[in-house]
Motif scaffolding. Structure first.
Motif, PDB file in Angstrom:
ATOM      1  N   GLY A  14       0.375  -1.185  -0.057  1.00 56.66           N
ATOM      2  CA  GLY A  14      -0.081  -0.439   0.417  1.00 56.66           C
ATOM      3  C   GLY A  14       0.571   1.459   0.106  1.00 56.66           C
ATOM      4  N   GLU A  15       1.666   0.869   1.181  1.00 55.62           N
ATOM      5  CA  GLU A  15       2.480   2.563   0.356  1.00 55.62           C
ATOM      6  C   GLU A  15       3.499   2.878  -0.641  1.00 55.62           C
ATOM      7  OE1 GLU A  15       6.688   4.069   3.283  1.00 55.62           O
ATOM      8  OE2 GLU A  15       5.448   1.973   3.476  1.00 55.62           O
ATOM      9  N   ARG A  17       2.475   1.321  -3.313  1.00 50.49           N
ATOM     10  CA  ARG A  17       1.641   2.256  -4.631  1.00 50.49           C
ATOM     11  C   ARG A  17       1.570   3.214  -3.946  1.00 50.49           C
ATOM     12  NH1 ARG A  17      -1.367  -2.403  -2.824  1.00 50.49           N
ATOM     13  NH2 ARG A  17      -1.137  -4.163  -3.973  1.00 50.49           N
ATOM     14  N   ALA A  18       1.538   3.851  -2.628  1.00 49.16           N
ATOM     15  CA  ALA A  18       1.097   5.492  -2.695  1.00 49.16           C
ATOM     16  C   ALA A  18       2.519   6.333  -3.416  1.00 49.16           C
ATOM     17  CB  ALA A  18       1.268   5.992  -1.003  1.00 49.16           C
ATOM     18  N   PHE A  20       4.433   5.349  -5.636  1.00 47.91           N
ATOM     19  CA  PHE A  20       5.040   5.445  -6.455  1.00 47.91           C
ATOM     20  C   PHE A  20       3.741   5.157  -7.418  1.00 47.91           C
ATOM     21  CE2 PHE A  20       8.326   4.132  -4.919  1.00 47.91           C
ATOM     22  CZ  PHE A  20       9.699   4.833  -5.277  1.00 47.91           C
ATOM     23  N   PRO A  21       2.672   5.418  -7.955  1.00 49.15           N
ATOM     24  CA  PRO A  21       1.288   5.045  -8.212  1.00 49.15           C
ATOM     25  C   PRO A  21       1.274   5.025 -10.152  1.00 49.15           C
ATOM     26  CG  PRO A  21       1.527   8.241  -7.824  1.00 49.15           C
ATOM     27  CD  PRO A  21       2.685   7.573  -7.303  1.00 49.15           C
ATOM     28  N   HIS A  22       2.110   5.694 -10.428  1.00 54.03           N
ATOM     29  CA  HIS A  22       2.127   5.154 -11.690  1.00 54.03           C
ATOM     30  C   HIS A  22       3.558   3.586 -12.379  1.00 54.03           C
ATOM     31  CE1 HIS A  22      -0.097   8.806 -12.226  1.00 54.03           C
ATOM     32  NE2 HIS A  22       0.697   9.223 -11.023  1.00 54.03           N
ATOM     33  N   TRP A  27       3.175  -5.496  -8.550  1.00 55.22           N
ATOM     34  CA  TRP A  27       4.087  -5.262  -8.729  1.00 55.22           C
ATOM     35  C   TRP A  27       4.978  -6.648  -7.835  1.00 55.22           C
ATOM     36  CZ3 TRP A  27       6.351  -0.453  -6.771  1.00 55.22           C
ATOM     37  CH2 TRP A  27       6.064   0.874  -6.775  1.00 55.22           C
ATOM     38  N   GLU A 300       9.307   3.186  -9.529  1.00 50.86           N
ATOM     39  CA  GLU A 300       9.123   3.432 -10.174  1.00 50.86           C
ATOM     40  C   GLU A 300       9.080   2.599 -12.036  1.00 50.86           C
ATOM     41  OE1 GLU A 300      11.237   7.108 -11.612  1.00 50.86           O
ATOM     42  OE2 GLU A 300      10.185   7.968 -10.685  1.00 50.86           O
ATOM     43  N   TRP A 304       9.960  -3.069  -5.151  1.00 45.13           N
ATOM     44  CA  TRP A 304       9.455  -2.500  -4.179  1.00 45.13           C
ATOM     45  C   TRP A 304      10.815  -3.070  -3.166  1.00 45.13           C
ATOM     46  CZ3 TRP A 304       7.931   0.878  -1.712  1.00 45.13           C
ATOM     47  CH2 TRP A 304       7.620   1.402   0.112  1.00 45.13           C
TER      48      TRP A 304
END
Length: 334
Positions: A14-15, A17-18, A20-22, A27, A300, A304
């Motif tokens: 969740g962190e 995605r927050a 690196f939203p694009h 993941w 990006e 992760w």
């Protein structure tokens, strides 16, 4: 670090995605140090979910763990719903003293040890080595260490444990990553004055079932059992844990395969490291001035990895789980 401050751990997509939203999906989570090739789940009877576990099932799990940990006496093994529970519980199980306990933690290392003892009112200090921890009431060591893989010898740890036993102290040895790197493990024969913690979910890749073990002599094991209470490990965890721990062939094959993966990861990381690549079989760690930029480039790209509050120059990488993940990681690192 204050008790209210969040400790960074791996696994929080969740962190990711927050931040690196694009980033492209799916993941690749290399932040945890959990074996990406999990033990195949056995078929479970419905009774594992519908009935309270029987004491014999609990005892059978502890016997299987004792065999895996070098033939330890099963009476020394205490099963729990994850080693994190044991870490949090220990400060309240160790007998209190008339004065505030001094706890020395050989670091930098897993942050929950310091938080647990501080929450119990202990005076916690971080030290660089065992020699600086001498005379502390409680000494905490992670062996092999997370995140740098530092390995302390059994002889040195036994000497420290003997001193702790003489003065009524305690040596806590967290062997969360020792299943595949067990050359200096004390789990088979924990000395007086020490407690050894072993994780299940990391090596067998089943962190979600929440299972871990403590090994200790004397009354400490009894106090832990009493504090955990009955039915502390779920029926599914008992059944899965016993099956996995009894599969010696799977563990031997995994030890060989993951060692090869660690060497492969070292070859990818070496050009980016200022010095040696370190760690354990299940994770590799580098230090570099370029760590923040590399963390960003990986994020990006949907990869992760573990960064650290105490050292922005450090990054930790778990093992990719298949050729697709290896290729995506290689593209960024090359």
């Amino acid at each position: 670090m204050g008790l209210s401050e969040r400790i960074w751990h791996g696994g929080d997509l969740g962190e990711a995605r927050a931040l690196f939203p694009h980033a492209p999906a799916p993941w690749i989570d290399l932040s945890t140090g959990i074996n990406p090739i999990a033990y195949p789940l056995p078929a479970l009877p419905a009774s594992a979910f519908t009935r309270l576990p029987e004491p014999a099932e609990h005892a059978a799990l502890e016997e299987a763990a004792a065999r895996v940990y070098g033939g330890a006496d099963p009476a020394l093994v205490v099963a729990a719903p994850g080693t994190q529970v044991l870490i949090s519980l220990l400060p309240f199980v160790v007998p209190a003293r008339d004065v505030a306990r001094e706890v020395a933690i050989v670091g930098p290392t897993y942050g929950e040890h310091a938080r647990a003892w501080a929450a119990a009112g202990a005076d916690v200090r971080m030290v660089a080595g065992l020699e600086e921890a001498e005379r502390a009431d409680v000494i905490v060591v992670v062996n092999p260490n997370n995140p740098d893989g530092r390995l302390l010898s059994r002889a040195a740890l036994r000497s420290v444990a003997a001193g702790c036993a003489t003065r009524g102290g305690l040596l806590v040895i967290d062997e969360a990553f020792a299943d595949l790197d067990d050359a200096e493990s004390l789990a088979a024969d924990p000395p007086e004055g020490a407690i050894v913690l072993r994780s299940f979910g990391k090596t067998w890749g089943l962190a979600g079932i929440r299972l871990g073990f403590a090994l200790a002599r004397g009354t400490l094991a009894e106090r832990l059992r009493a504090a955990l209470g009955p039915w502390s490990v779920s029926g599914p965890a008992l059944a899965i844990g016993r099956a996995a721990l009894s599969d010696a062939a799977w563990l031997a094959q995994t030890r060989r395969a993951r060692a090869g993966d660690a060497a492969r990861l070292d070859r990818l990381l070496a050009p980016h490291a200022d010095g040696d690549v370190r760690g354990t079989t299940l994770f590799r760690t580098i230090r570099t001035d370029a760590a923040p930029d590399l963390f960003r480039r990986l994020g990006e790209a949907g990869i992760w990895v573990r960064r650290f509050q105490d050292d922005p120059r450090r990054l930790r990488f778990g093992l990719p789980g298949g050729e697709g993940e290896w290729e995506r990681l290689g593209v960024v690192l090359r």
